[in-house]
Write a protein that holds these residues in place. Structure first.
Motif, PDB file in Angstrom:
ATOM      1  N   ILE A   4       0.849  -1.183   0.000  1.00 48.31           N
ATOM      2  CA  ILE A   4       0.000   0.000   0.000  1.00 48.31           C
ATOM      3  C   ILE A   4       0.888   1.238   0.000  1.00 48.31           C
ATOM      4  O   ILE A   4       1.795   1.356   0.827  1.00 48.31           O
ATOM      5  CB  ILE A   4      -0.932   0.011   1.231  1.00 48.31           C
ATOM      6  N   ILE A   5       0.600   2.133  -0.924  1.00 54.09           N
ATOM      7  CA  ILE A   5       1.266   3.431  -0.977  1.00 54.09           C
ATOM      8  C   ILE A   5       0.180   4.453  -0.663  1.00 54.09           C
ATOM      9  O   ILE A   5      -0.731   4.665  -1.460  1.00 54.09           O
ATOM     10  CB  ILE A   5       1.911   3.690  -2.351  1.00 54.09           C
ATOM     11  N   TRP A   6       0.252   5.025   0.527  1.00 55.98           N
ATOM     12  CA  TRP A   6      -0.760   5.943   1.035  1.00 55.98           C
ATOM     13  C   TRP A   6      -0.233   7.361   0.866  1.00 55.98           C
ATOM     14  O   TRP A   6       0.734   7.759   1.498  1.00 55.98           O
ATOM     15  CB  TRP A   6      -1.017   5.626   2.501  1.00 55.98           C
ATOM     16  N   ILE A   7      -0.884   8.131   0.002  1.00 56.29           N
ATOM     17  CA  ILE A   7      -0.453   9.496  -0.283  1.00 56.29           C
ATOM     18  C   ILE A   7      -1.402  10.453   0.424  1.00 56.29           C
ATOM     19  O   ILE A   7      -2.606  10.426   0.174  1.00 56.29           O
ATOM     20  CB  ILE A   7      -0.434   9.772  -1.799  1.00 56.29           C
ATOM     21  N   ASN A   8      -0.846  11.279   1.314  1.00 51.94           N
ATOM     22  CA  ASN A   8      -1.704  12.220   2.022  1.00 51.94           C
ATOM     23  C   ASN A   8      -1.161  13.637   1.955  1.00 51.94           C
ATOM     24  O   ASN A   8      -0.021  13.870   1.594  1.00 51.94           O
ATOM     25  CB  ASN A   8      -1.959  11.762   3.462  1.00 51.94           C
ATOM     26  N   GLY A   9      -2.030  14.560   2.295  1.00 55.71           N
ATOM     27  CA  GLY A   9      -1.737  15.990   2.280  1.00 55.71           C
ATOM     28  C   GLY A   9      -3.055  16.728   2.306  1.00 55.71           C
ATOM     29  O   GLY A   9      -4.114  16.121   2.142  1.00 55.71           O
ATOM     30  N   LEU A  10      -3.007  18.011   2.507  1.00 57.43           N
ATOM     31  CA  LEU A  10      -4.226  18.805   2.577  1.00 57.43           C
ATOM     32  C   LEU A  10      -4.888  18.928   1.210  1.00 57.43           C
ATOM     33  O   LEU A  10      -4.273  18.632   0.174  1.00 57.43           O
ATOM     34  CB  LEU A  10      -3.915  20.187   3.155  1.00 57.43           C
ATOM     35  N   ALA A  11      -6.143  19.379   1.204  1.00 57.23           N
ATOM     36  CA  ALA A  11      -6.878  19.580  -0.049  1.00 57.23           C
ATOM     37  C   ALA A  11      -6.112  20.558  -0.932  1.00 57.23           C
ATOM     38  O   ALA A  11      -5.712  21.631  -0.490  1.00 57.23           O
ATOM     39  CB  ALA A  11      -8.275  20.117   0.253  1.00 57.23           C
ATOM     40  N   GLY A  12      -5.875  20.154  -2.172  1.00 52.80           N
ATOM     41  CA  GLY A  12      -5.157  21.007  -3.112  1.00 52.80           C
ATOM     42  C   GLY A  12      -3.654  20.794  -3.142  1.00 52.80           C
ATOM     43  O   GLY A  12      -2.952  21.447  -3.907  1.00 52.80           O
ATOM     44  N   ALA A  13      -3.157  19.866  -2.341  1.00 47.49           N
ATOM     45  CA  ALA A  13      -1.703  19.643  -2.276  1.00 47.49           C
ATOM     46  C   ALA A  13      -1.153  18.948  -3.522  1.00 47.49           C
ATOM     47  O   ALA A  13       0.041  19.016  -3.790  1.00 47.49           O
ATOM     48  CB  ALA A  13      -1.344  18.835  -1.033  1.00 47.49           C
ATOM     49  N   GLY A  14      -2.005  18.273  -4.276  1.00 51.41           N
ATOM     50  CA  GLY A  14      -1.550  17.566  -5.469  1.00 51.41           C
ATOM     51  C   GLY A  14      -1.574  16.055  -5.316  1.00 51.41           C
ATOM     52  O   GLY A  14      -0.882  15.343  -6.047  1.00 51.41           O
ATOM     53  N   LYS A  15      -2.373  15.561  -4.390  1.00 47.85           N
ATOM     54  CA  LYS A  15      -2.424  14.113  -4.141  1.00 47.85           C
ATOM     55  C   LYS A  15      -2.885  13.333  -5.365  1.00 47.85           C
ATOM     56  O   LYS A  15      -2.232  12.372  -5.774  1.00 47.85           O
ATOM     57  CB  LYS A  15      -3.359  13.809  -2.957  1.00 47.85           C
TER      58      LYS A  15
END
Length: 181
Positions: A4-15
């Motif tokens: 599993i590659i879990w990509i996180n960040g705030l809304a608009g970060a480019g996830k």
């Protein structure tokens, strides 16, 4: 082998943009036999909400609950041998800890990628109008505005305001693939 590659960040970060570009590269590696999995599956937090007809709210408790459901789905797919790339805001230390523990319990490789992005850039990108509505008092439960965000301690952090191609190269290098792809 599932992972599993879990990509996180705030809304608009480019996830989403990052995940789609990463999946394309991982699919190329899979086609060459270099990625040992049954294939690559991309899942997105917003799509997950749509599948369940937005039956989950946006409070802290609701967000933790939906994250538990998302990681459970990712684990089920990874246990079948897929490389699962998932994008989500994630938000809270409870979520990060639960994800790691569940993957460890199931003997799955778990890679967390944090896309860190300055708030000024997030506000400019604001595709959903979340930040502007929250600042105007028209929207509640917006992470980074009225819901505190526990910054993760990921395996790798990339610059959400940076160059997409360079970010993908950095991720692939971290994953153990040469930088010339």
């Amino acid at each position: 082998m599932g992972q599993i590659i879990w990509i996180n960040g705030l809304a608009g970060a480019g996830k989403t943009t990052t995940a789609k570009a990463l999946c394309a590269k991982l699919e190329e590696l899979h086609a060459k036999g270099e990625l040992k999995s049954k294939g690559v599956i991309y899942t997105d937090g917003d799509d997950f909400r749509e599948v369940f007809e937005h039956s989950f709210g946006y409070s802290k408790e609701a967000r933790i609950n939906i994250t538990r459901k998302k990681i459970a789905l990712c684990v089920a797919l990874a246990k079948q041998g897929f490389c699962v790339v998932h994008t989500a805001i994630s938000l809270f230390n409870e979520c990060y800890k639960h994800n790691r523990e569940l993957c460890e319990k199931n003997h799955l490789k778990y890679i967390e990628i944090y896309i860190k992005c300055p708030i000024e850039v997030l506000e400019k990108r604001d595709q959903k109008g979340l930040y502007s509505k929250a600042k105007a008092g028209l929207q509640k439960d917006v992470v980074g505005v009225d819901i505190a965000y526990d910054e993760p301690k990921p395996n790798i952090t990339i610059n959400g305001a940076g160059n997409l191609e360079e970010n993908i190269k950095e991720i692939l290098k971290f994953l153990g693939y040469s930088n010339d792809r």
